[in-house]
Design an enzyme around this catalytic site. Structure first.
Site, PDB file in Angstrom:
ATOM      1  N   LYS A   1      82.690   1.724  51.988  1.00 18.84           N
ATOM      2  CA  LYS A   1      84.083   1.434  51.628  1.00 18.84           C
ATOM      3  C   LYS A   1      84.292  -0.076  51.810  1.00 18.84           C
ATOM      4  O   LYS A   1      84.428  -0.585  52.917  1.00 18.84           O
ATOM      5  CB  LYS A   1      85.041   2.234  52.535  1.00 18.84           C
ATOM      6  CG  LYS A   1      86.506   2.028  52.197  1.00 18.84           C
ATOM      7  CD  LYS A   1      87.132   1.163  53.265  1.00 18.84           C
ATOM      8  CE  LYS A   1      88.530   0.709  53.062  1.00 18.84           C
ATOM      9  NZ  LYS A   1      88.799  -0.303  52.068  1.00 18.84           N
TER      10      LYS A   1
ATOM     11  N   GLY B   1      85.650  -6.272  60.894  1.00 24.04           N
ATOM     12  CA  GLY B   1      87.025  -6.583  60.501  1.00 24.04           C
ATOM     13  C   GLY B   1      87.875  -6.950  61.703  1.00 24.04           C
ATOM     14  O   GLY B   1      87.360  -7.408  62.729  1.00 24.04           O
TER      15      GLY B   1
ATOM     16  N   GLY C   1      89.561  -2.222  64.681  1.00 23.87           N
ATOM     17  CA  GLY C   1      88.400  -1.769  65.457  1.00 23.87           C
ATOM     18  C   GLY C   1      88.835  -0.860  66.596  1.00 23.87           C
ATOM     19  O   GLY C   1      88.233   0.191  66.837  1.00 23.87           O
TER      20      GLY C   1
ATOM     21  N   GLU D   1      82.130  -5.058  64.650  1.00 24.34           N
ATOM     22  CA  GLU D   1      82.028  -6.524  64.640  1.00 24.34           C
ATOM     23  C   GLU D   1      83.436  -7.025  64.383  1.00 24.34           C
ATOM     24  O   GLU D   1      83.963  -6.846  63.280  1.00 24.34           O
ATOM     25  CB  GLU D   1      81.127  -6.996  63.492  1.00 24.34           C
ATOM     26  CG  GLU D   1      79.670  -6.689  63.662  1.00 24.34           C
ATOM     27  CD  GLU D   1      78.996  -7.494  64.747  1.00 24.34           C
ATOM     28  OE1 GLU D   1      79.668  -8.319  65.415  1.00 24.34           O
ATOM     29  OE2 GLU D   1      77.799  -7.287  64.937  1.00 24.34           O
TER      30      GLU D   1
ATOM     31  N   CYS E   1      84.587 -14.931  61.047  1.00 25.32           N
ATOM     32  CA  CYS E   1      84.827 -14.532  62.431  1.00 25.32           C
ATOM     33  C   CYS E   1      84.115 -15.491  63.375  1.00 25.32           C
ATOM     34  O   CYS E   1      84.441 -15.557  64.550  1.00 25.32           O
ATOM     35  CB  CYS E   1      84.421 -13.097  62.659  1.00 25.32           C
ATOM     36  SG  CYS E   1      82.748 -12.763  62.182  1.00 25.32           S
TER      37      CYS E   1
ATOM     38  N   GLU F   1      93.267 -15.492  66.818  1.00 20.66           N
ATOM     39  CA  GLU F   1      92.471 -15.784  65.625  1.00 20.66           C
ATOM     40  C   GLU F   1      93.408 -16.071  64.444  1.00 20.66           C
ATOM     41  O   GLU F   1      94.216 -15.225  64.072  1.00 20.66           O
ATOM     42  CB  GLU F   1      91.574 -14.574  65.309  1.00 20.66           C
ATOM     43  CG  GLU F   1      90.550 -14.870  64.242  1.00 20.66           C
ATOM     44  CD  GLU F   1      89.621 -13.686  63.987  1.00 20.66           C
ATOM     45  OE1 GLU F   1      90.099 -12.545  63.924  1.00 20.66           O
ATOM     46  OE2 GLU F   1      88.414 -13.925  63.838  1.00 20.66           O
TER      47      GLU F   1
HETATM   48  C1  UN1 Z   1      81.709 -13.065  59.700  1.00 23.48           C
HETATM   49  O1  UN1 Z   1      82.411 -14.033  59.609  1.00 23.48           O
HETATM   50  O2  UN1 Z   1      82.204 -11.921  59.608  1.00 23.48           O
HETATM   51  O3  UN1 Z   1      77.144 -17.015  60.988  1.00 23.48           O
HETATM   52  C2  UN1 Z   1      80.236 -13.121  59.834  1.00 23.48           C
HETATM   53  C3  UN1 Z   1      77.930 -16.873  60.058  1.00 23.48           C
HETATM   54  C4  UN1 Z   1      77.676 -15.772  59.063  1.00 23.48           C
HETATM   55  C5  UN1 Z   1      78.231 -14.479  59.530  1.00 23.48           C
HETATM   56  C6  UN1 Z   1      79.691 -14.507  59.713  1.00 23.48           C
HETATM   57  N1  UN1 Z   1      76.264 -15.637  58.834  1.00 23.48           N
HETATM   58  O4  UN1 Z   1      78.910 -17.569  59.918  1.00 23.48           O
END
Ligand code: UN1
Length: 487
Positions: free
Chosen positions: A175, A228, A233, A248, A282, A380
């Site tokens: 999804k 997300g 989460g 994550e 993230c 964030e």
């Molecule tokens: C994310 O932002 O969800 O190291 C992952 C990084 C990427 C992964 C980010 N390879 O910025």
């Protein structure tokens, strides 16, 4: 004519049962309608789960090195179509073409890496306590994997989840985020073109509350992988019951700039980590903790470069920073800038929605003189906003770095080995970079965070652990009853 996209269930491209669809527009140009997508619901998701369940027996019995062959084909298709896919990505999500190409490249690397794991997929053997008894472990597939992916890496993250789940012998229901259905659909098209057996990969686009939550709650889905927002989460954990849930989540990632740092290198790192993907990672470098001795100089050097960043459509090769993903994101970033100003942070540049651009743009923004408990230094923002915080020394910098609820990525710029090693040990994050930015993880190494940033590690050998059941096997060939923990 608006292109129409479909669900992929049991090897067929079909429309949603209730006939509902939705549209997605280009965030750099909301008049550019990208397509019409199926608004799948609970029934569609259940159909996909059934198909995946049915396909599981054959797929799980297919030797892993054979499963790898499909991934290698997909890697080849992705390589051939890298430019086309990158253009779709930039149009549906906004990031620059250069950034989109890297996203496709990450998916290609993941496919080759996961394929190779198919040849290593194994447990370990250890001696038994008993005579003529053999002990070992095996890694077996779990079952139907529910994969819920975000919009910021429209190809790399669905690819990461799919490829590891598949190589380990699981069947899947994907999804994708509703803002980026095209890249996920293209990826599933390529898996289909590679000949993956029907039911092994299913795609259901639609709302998280119906499609996502069905995957989370359904007992026929024993493993869920989600990337997300941390609040989603937390809801998933509450709703899932007893199953494997891999999360994550977000980050509030610090870059520490020490007084002995190569300041030019640190500026380039902050620029890339803070503003690439418009700060929508993230792992984005959203806090820069600068030693007070170099603060003035560093601030000046960084400001000069931030001012020069070019905001624009990601398809334009001169663009450094693209739009935000949607209007809500733009509003959220604007709200945080107001909060920052009210809290007393000093705005050095940016801070506004540009008046002459029709997409969901936001100016590259830099705050300084922030203090650790300001909301802009705690929460964030997921936008092109970087906050500078002064620190007295390494220990003060580490305290500031750790005083947030997140723990995904961190970085330190220093020429001292001692500073670097102390930081590695003290920073409460899943990733720490020395003399490079907080972004840019590689597929062969684990990726994931501590604290509220998640509960797992993806990528590298850890990806295999996420999607396998570890079976312990005892083989007694003594021909006698041997009781445990006696003689
Ligand atoms: C994310 O932002 O969800 O190291 C992952 C990084 C990427 C992964 C980010 N390879 O910025």
């Amino acid at each position: 004519m608006v292109s129409k996209f479909k669900l992929f269930i049991d090897g067929e491209w079909i429309t949603a049962e209730n006939g509902e669809t939705y549209q997605r527009v280009n965030p750099a140009d909301p008049e550019d309608v990208l397509g019409e997508f199926q608004k799948g619901n609970k029934q569609d998701t259940e159909k996909a789960i059934e198909a995946a369940q049915f396909a599981f027996e054959d797929w799980s019995e297919t030797p892993a090195p054979k499963r790898a062959k499909y991934l290698i084909k997909v890697a080849q298709f992705l390589t051939e179509q890298q430019d086309v896919l990158a253009r779709y990505m930039t149009r549906e999500m906004g990031k620059t073409l250069r950034d989109s190409c890297a996203d496709v490249q990450e998916a290609i690397d993941l496919a080759y890496y996961a394929a190779a794991e198919g040849k290593r997929l194994g447990g370990y053997t250890v001696p038994s306590e008993k005579h003529k008894k053999f002990a070992m472990t095996l890694r077996l597939p779990i079952g139907v994997a529910g994969l819920i992916s975000p919009w910021n890496f429209p190809l790399a993250i669905p690819a990461r989840k799919l490829f590891y789940a598949l190589i380990c012998g699981n069947t899947t229901v994907l999804k994708p985020a509703s803002d980026t259905p095209i890249c996920a659909t293209k990826l599933v098209e390529l898996l289909d073109k590679a000949g993956i057996p029907k039911g092994v990969v299913n795609l259901v686009t639609g709302p998280g509350e119906s499609v996502g939550m069905t995957l989370v709650k359904d007992k026929r889905v024993p493993v869920v992988s989600f990337t997300g927002h941390k609040d989603t989460g937390a809801t998933i954990l509450q709703e899932a019951g007893v199953k494997r849930v891999h999360l994550e989540l977000g980050g509030k990632n610090p870059v520490i700039v020490m007084d002995d740092a190569d300041l030019k290198l640190a500026v380039d790192g902050v620029l890339w980590g803070g503003y690439e993907t418009s700060g929508q990672r993230c792992t984005a470098a959203s806090r820069v903790i600068v030693h007070e001795k170099v603060k003035k100089n560093f601030e000046k050097m960084l400001l000069e470069k931030v001012r020069r960043l070019k905001l624009g459509n990601g398809l334009d090769s001169k663009t450094d920073v693209g739009p935000l993903v949607n209007e809500a994101a733009q509003k959220k970033v604007a709200k945080y800038v107001e909060i920052g100003k009210t809290e007393g942070a000093k705005l050095l540049t940016g801070g506004s929605v540009p008046s002459n651009m029709k997409g969901w743009f936001f100016e590259p923004t830099l705050f300084t003189d922030c203090t650790r408990f300001m909301r802009i230094a705690q929460e964030e923002i997921f936008g092109p906003v970087v906050s500078l915080l002064p620190a007295l020394d390494l220990s003060d910098a580490l305290n500031i770095a750790n005083c947030v609820e997140y723990g995904l990525s961190s970085s330190i710029y220093t020429r001292s080995i001692k500073n670097a090693i102390v930081a590695v040990n003290k920073l409460q994050t899943g990733l720490t970079y020395i003399n490079s930015s907080t972004i840019g993880s590689e597929v062969q190494l684990p990726f994931g965070g501590a604290k509220q940033s998640g509960n797992t590690r993806e990528d590298g050998p850890e990806g295999v652990r996420q999607f396998t059941e570890l079976k312990t096997i005892y083989i007694d060939y003594s021909g006698k009853l041997q009781k445990a923990f006696t003689d």
